[in-house]
Scaffold this active site. Structure first.
Site, PDB file in Angstrom:
ATOM      1  N   ARG A 118      -5.103  -1.494   8.891  1.00  0.00           N
ATOM      2  CA  ARG A 118      -5.703  -1.924   7.869  1.00  0.00           C
ATOM      3  C   ARG A 118      -6.874  -2.662   8.078  1.00  0.00           C
ATOM      4  NH1 ARG A 118      -0.599  -2.649   4.459  1.00  0.00           N
ATOM      5  NH2 ARG A 118      -1.082  -3.123   2.370  1.00  0.00           N
ATOM      6  N   ARG A 158       7.955  -7.034  -6.596  1.00  0.00           N
ATOM      7  CA  ARG A 158       7.451  -7.758  -5.269  1.00  0.00           C
ATOM      8  C   ARG A 158       6.767  -9.140  -6.090  1.00  0.00           C
ATOM      9  NH1 ARG A 158       4.926  -3.528  -1.400  1.00  0.00           N
ATOM     10  NH2 ARG A 158       3.411  -4.955  -1.221  1.00  0.00           N
ATOM     11  N   LYS A 197       1.037   5.246  -0.976  1.00  0.00           N
ATOM     12  CA  LYS A 197       1.146   5.810   0.211  1.00  0.00           C
ATOM     13  C   LYS A 197       2.762   5.612   0.686  1.00  0.00           C
ATOM     14  CE  LYS A 197      -1.175   1.935   2.014  1.00  0.00           C
ATOM     15  NZ  LYS A 197      -1.516   1.171   0.779  1.00  0.00           N
ATOM     16  N   ARG A 223       5.053  -1.291 -10.845  1.00  0.00           N
ATOM     17  CA  ARG A 223       6.064  -0.954  -9.768  1.00  0.00           C
ATOM     18  C   ARG A 223       7.119  -1.742  -9.463  1.00  0.00           C
ATOM     19  NH1 ARG A 223       3.318  -0.378  -3.772  1.00  0.00           N
ATOM     20  NH2 ARG A 223       2.851  -2.559  -3.816  1.00  0.00           N
ATOM     21  N   ARG A 266      -5.285  -8.723  -3.235  1.00  0.00           N
ATOM     22  CA  ARG A 266      -4.955  -7.786  -2.286  1.00  0.00           C
ATOM     23  C   ARG A 266      -6.447  -6.644  -2.309  1.00  0.00           C
ATOM     24  NH1 ARG A 266       0.475  -6.003  -3.902  1.00  0.00           N
ATOM     25  NH2 ARG A 266       0.536  -4.767  -2.036  1.00  0.00           N
TER      26      ARG A 266
HETATM   27  P1  AMP Z   1       2.150  -3.305   2.107  1.00  0.00           P
HETATM   28  O1  AMP Z   1       3.524  -2.957   1.552  1.00  0.00           O
HETATM   29  O2  AMP Z   1       1.703  -2.034   2.700  1.00  0.00           O
HETATM   30  O3  AMP Z   1       1.266  -3.236   0.603  1.00  0.00           O
HETATM   31  O4  AMP Z   1       1.992  -4.394   2.697  1.00  0.00           O
HETATM   32  C1  AMP Z   1       2.287  -5.944   1.978  1.00  0.00           C
HETATM   33  C2  AMP Z   1       1.499  -6.874   2.668  1.00  0.00           C
HETATM   34  O5  AMP Z   1       2.228  -6.873   3.897  1.00  0.00           O
HETATM   35  C3  AMP Z   1       0.105  -6.987   2.784  1.00  0.00           C
HETATM   36  O6  AMP Z   1      -0.455  -7.561   1.778  1.00  0.00           O
HETATM   37  C4  AMP Z   1       0.118  -7.813   4.041  1.00  0.00           C
HETATM   38  O7  AMP Z   1       0.027  -9.181   3.757  1.00  0.00           O
HETATM   39  C5  AMP Z   1       1.165  -7.509   4.977  1.00  0.00           C
HETATM   40  N1  AMP Z   1       0.893  -6.224   5.948  1.00  0.00           N
HETATM   41  C6  AMP Z   1       1.271  -4.918   5.727  1.00  0.00           C
HETATM   42  N2  AMP Z   1       0.745  -4.064   6.752  1.00  0.00           N
HETATM   43  C7  AMP Z   1      -0.260  -5.065   7.329  1.00  0.00           C
HETATM   44  C8  AMP Z   1      -1.302  -4.578   8.125  1.00  0.00           C
HETATM   45  N3  AMP Z   1      -1.428  -3.450   8.977  1.00  0.00           N
HETATM   46  N4  AMP Z   1      -2.170  -5.689   8.744  1.00  0.00           N
HETATM   47  C9  AMP Z   1      -1.988  -6.969   8.015  1.00  0.00           C
HETATM   48  N5  AMP Z   1      -1.112  -7.390   7.276  1.00  0.00           N
HETATM   49  C10 AMP Z   1      -0.064  -6.118   6.749  1.00  0.00           C
END
Ligand code: AMP
Length: 210
Positions: free
Chosen positions: A88, A156, A13, A123, A167
């Site tokens: 999400r 990360r 994404k 990654r 996840r």
């Molecule tokens: P990402 O970088 O988009 O994979 O997000 C990393 C982490 O941030 C996720 O595993 C969640 O813990 C938190 N996070 C990001 N976006 C959201 C969202 N829309 N709702 C809830 N948690 C989020």
């Protein structure tokens, strides 16, 4: 154009958001990046949500909804935006509908769980600007150094194998229902994530023109 990028963690994404941002000149908004930045700066928000992110769980809906509401009110979102990683959950999508920023398209990047696990293990993200790379599929010009800002890249915490399965479970249980939510609104466009990033980008651009 107001866009949403949907897909499992590691589906690409962020990479597609960057490509669309370059093409359409609209900001890519990653809730994950906003949260990581808050954690890095040890803000109250950062301290409150660190436990969730490290455990591979979602941050509570009300926290991210407020974050996005504030971000979308910025001037740079007037002509459009790309949401990467939001919504999400169904309650987040409902809250977004209430913000009355008509969503034009939802691009759903499909990648199998098996491939997601391979992708996430390789990654890397820049510890400074957050740009993402991959040791095999999208390597930086100099190993371990961000192409964009020259700082070190890191893995990360939540890309470590023990957190990735959690996840993916969260994605299947809480985020996958959004496909139906947006399909019903006639806004869902599927893109099948390819091994070569360029091929996925070409399909994403086609979806934008459809
Ligand atoms: P990402 O970088 O988009 O994979 O997000 C990393 C982490 O941030 C996720 O595993 C969640 O813990 C938190 N996070 C990001 N976006 C959201 C969202 N829309 N709702 C809830 N948690 C989020």
């Amino acid at each position: 154009m107001n866009l949403i990028l949907l897909g499992a963690p590691g589906a690409g994404k962020g990479t597609q958001a960057e490509a669309i941002c370059d093409r359409l000149n609209i900001p890519a908004i990653s809730t994950g990046n906003i949260i990581r930045e808050a954690i890095k700066n040890a803000t109250d928000l950062g301290k409150a949500v660190k436990g969730y992110i490290d455990a591979g769980q979602l941050v509570p809906d009300d926290v991210v909804i407020e974050m996005v509401k504030v971000r979308l009110s910025n001037d740079d979102c007037k002509n459009g935006f790309i949401l990467d990683g939001f919504p999400r959950t169904v309650p987040q999508a409902e809250a977004l509908d209430k913000m009355e920023r008509n969503i034009d398209k939802v691009i759903d990047i499909e990648v199998s769980d098996e491939d997601i696990k391979k992708r996430l293990s390789g990654r890397r993200v820049c510890g400074s600007c957050g740009a993402s790379s991959h040791i095999d599929y999208k390597p930086t010009a100099i190993d371990g150094i961000c192409d964009k800002c020259g700082k070190d890249t890191i893995q990360r915490q939540d890309d470590k194998p023990e957190t990735v399965q959690k996840r993916l479970d969260v994605y299947h249980n809480q985020t996958v229902p959004l496909k139906q939510y947006y399909a019903k609104q006639g806004k869902l466009f599927k893109v099948y994530g390819q091994e070569d990033v360029k091929d996925t980008t070409a399909m994403t651009m086609k979806a934008l023109e459809a």
